[in-house]
Write a protein that holds these residues in place. Sequence first.
Motif, PDB file in Angstrom:
ATOM      1  N   UNK A  17       0.840  -1.205   0.000  1.00 25.19           N
ATOM      2  CA  UNK A  17       0.000   0.000   0.000  1.00 25.19           C
ATOM      3  C   UNK A  17       0.874   1.254   0.000  1.00 25.19           C
ATOM      4  N   UNK A  18       1.905   1.286   0.817  1.00 22.40           N
ATOM      5  CA  UNK A  18       2.786   2.453   0.847  1.00 22.40           C
ATOM      6  C   UNK A  18       3.486   2.642  -0.501  1.00 22.40           C
ATOM      7  N   UNK A  19       3.898   1.555  -1.130  1.00 26.16           N
ATOM      8  CA  UNK A  19       4.533   1.635  -2.442  1.00 26.16           C
ATOM      9  C   UNK A  19       3.572   2.199  -3.476  1.00 26.16           C
ATOM     10  N   UNK A  20       2.339   1.707  -3.476  1.00 21.76           N
ATOM     11  CA  UNK A  20       1.330   2.201  -4.423  1.00 21.76           C
ATOM     12  C   UNK A  20       1.052   3.682  -4.178  1.00 21.76           C
ATOM     13  N   UNK A  21       0.957   4.100  -2.924  1.00 22.66           N
ATOM     14  CA  UNK A  21       0.702   5.510  -2.622  1.00 22.66           C
ATOM     15  C   UNK A  21       1.851   6.403  -3.079  1.00 22.66           C
ATOM     16  N   UNK A  22       3.082   5.942  -2.913  1.00 18.05           N
ATOM     17  CA  UNK A  22       4.240   6.709  -3.389  1.00 18.05           C
ATOM     18  C   UNK A  22       4.210   6.803  -4.913  1.00 18.05           C
ATOM     19  N   UNK A  23       3.878   5.695  -5.585  1.00 19.73           N
ATOM     20  CA  UNK A  23       3.774   5.727  -7.046  1.00 19.73           C
ATOM     21  C   UNK A  23       2.670   6.670  -7.515  1.00 19.73           C
ATOM     22  N   UNK A  24       1.529   6.676  -6.815  1.00 14.07           N
ATOM     23  CA  UNK A  24       0.457   7.624  -7.130  1.00 14.07           C
ATOM     24  C   UNK A  24       0.953   9.064  -6.979  1.00 14.07           C
ATOM     25  N   UNK A  25       1.692   9.329  -5.922  1.00 14.64           N
ATOM     26  CA  UNK A  25       2.193  10.690  -5.684  1.00 14.64           C
ATOM     27  C   UNK A  25       3.170  11.106  -6.775  1.00 14.64           C
ATOM     28  N   UNK A  26       4.082  10.221  -7.138  1.00 15.72           N
ATOM     29  CA  UNK A  26       5.057  10.532  -8.188  1.00 15.72           C
ATOM     30  C   UNK A  26       4.344  10.744  -9.516  1.00 15.72           C
ATOM     31  N   UNK A  27       3.388   9.881  -9.844  1.00 18.32           N
ATOM     32  CA  UNK A  27       2.641  10.023 -11.091  1.00 18.32           C
ATOM     33  C   UNK A  27       1.843  11.330 -11.106  1.00 18.32           C
ATOM     34  N   UNK A  28       1.261  11.686  -9.980  1.00 18.18           N
ATOM     35  CA  UNK A  28       0.492  12.937  -9.909  1.00 18.18           C
ATOM     36  C   UNK A  28       1.396  14.143 -10.132  1.00 18.18           C
ATOM     37  N   UNK A  29       2.564  14.142  -9.520  1.00 19.44           N
ATOM     38  CA  UNK A  29       3.510  15.239  -9.736  1.00 19.44           C
ATOM     39  C   UNK A  29       3.967  15.301 -11.190  1.00 19.44           C
ATOM     40  N   UNK A  30       4.237  14.144 -11.772  1.00 16.67           N
ATOM     41  CA  UNK A  30       4.639  14.083 -13.177  1.00 16.67           C
ATOM     42  C   UNK A  30       3.542  14.644 -14.075  1.00 16.67           C
ATOM     43  N   UNK A  31       2.295  14.240 -13.838  1.00 20.73           N
ATOM     44  CA  UNK A  31       1.185  14.737 -14.651  1.00 20.73           C
ATOM     45  C   UNK A  31       0.982  16.239 -14.456  1.00 20.73           C
ATOM     46  N   UNK A  32       1.154  16.719 -13.223  1.00 17.05           N
ATOM     47  CA  UNK A  32       1.011  18.144 -12.958  1.00 17.05           C
ATOM     48  C   UNK A  32       2.053  18.935 -13.749  1.00 17.05           C
ATOM     49  N   UNK A  33       3.298  18.482 -13.715  1.00 19.80           N
ATOM     50  CA  UNK A  33       4.358  19.182 -14.440  1.00 19.80           C
ATOM     51  C   UNK A  33       4.158  19.080 -15.943  1.00 19.80           C
ATOM     52  N   UNK A  34       3.689  17.944 -16.421  1.00 25.21           N
ATOM     53  CA  UNK A  34       3.424  17.779 -17.855  1.00 25.21           C
ATOM     54  C   UNK A  34       2.309  18.716 -18.309  1.00 25.21           C
ATOM     55  N   UNK A  35       1.229  18.766 -17.551  1.00 22.96           N
ATOM     56  CA  UNK A  35       0.128  19.649 -17.905  1.00 22.96           C
ATOM     57  C   UNK A  35       0.531  21.122 -17.811  1.00 22.96           C
ATOM     58  N   UNK A  36       1.354  21.451 -16.844  1.00 23.14           N
ATOM     59  CA  UNK A  36       1.845  22.819 -16.714  1.00 23.14           C
ATOM     60  C   UNK A  36       2.721  23.187 -17.921  1.00 23.14           C
ATOM     61  N   UNK A  37       3.565  22.248 -18.358  1.00 25.03           N
ATOM     62  CA  UNK A  37       4.424  22.501 -19.520  1.00 25.03           C
ATOM     63  C   UNK A  37       3.586  22.668 -20.781  1.00 25.03           C
ATOM     64  N   UNK A  38       2.547  21.848 -20.935  1.00 26.41           N
ATOM     65  CA  UNK A  38       1.689  21.940 -22.104  1.00 26.41           C
ATOM     66  C   UNK A  38       0.895  23.234 -22.072  1.00 26.41           C
ATOM     67  N   UNK A  39       0.416  23.642 -20.918  1.00 26.66           N
ATOM     68  CA  UNK A  39      -0.422  24.836 -20.811  1.00 26.66           C
ATOM     69  C   UNK A  39       0.370  26.122 -21.044  1.00 26.66           C
ATOM     70  N   UNK A  40       1.658  26.103 -20.760  1.00 30.37           N
ATOM     71  CA  UNK A  40       2.456  27.326 -20.906  1.00 30.37           C
ATOM     72  C   UNK A  40       3.059  27.457 -22.304  1.00 30.37           C
ATOM     73  N   UNK A  41       2.900  26.460 -23.156  1.00 27.08           N
ATOM     74  CA  UNK A  41       3.457  26.558 -24.515  1.00 27.08           C
ATOM     75  C   UNK A  41       2.413  26.859 -25.507  1.00 27.08           C
TER      76      UNK A  41
END
Length: 109
Positions: free
Chosen positions: A85-109
């Motif tokens: 469960x802790x591993x899955x939660x860490x993976x969710x957090x990393x994926x969420x941060x990755x998606x946030x940065x990806x969407x931010x990069x797409x929105x600013x271009x």
Amino acid sequence: MNTKKERTLQLTLNVVGILMFMGVLIRWWTAPFSVSRDLQIYYNQGFQMTLNERKEFLAFVLCAASVYFSLVNVYFLGKTGRRLVYTVLVLFAVFSLYMMLTLLAVATH
């Protein structure tokens, strides 16, 4: 071996999950209702979900509920379940941060 305290916590988390997802599903019927400036409740046809939006909403709620209940019940299987469960939660957090940065990069271009 589960203690009584762990079983009570597991039951509590399951009941909270049921109430939480029931509350999310209630949005299906309450979304079209709005409150005017003079505090009158009225039905706004523009907020009604289309058939496709309803399918997507139901799919999202069912997927989120299955993940939640799976994680809650796996957590109480023992030490290995907790690590998973802790591993899955860490993976969710990393994926969420990755998606946030990806969407931010797409929105600013």
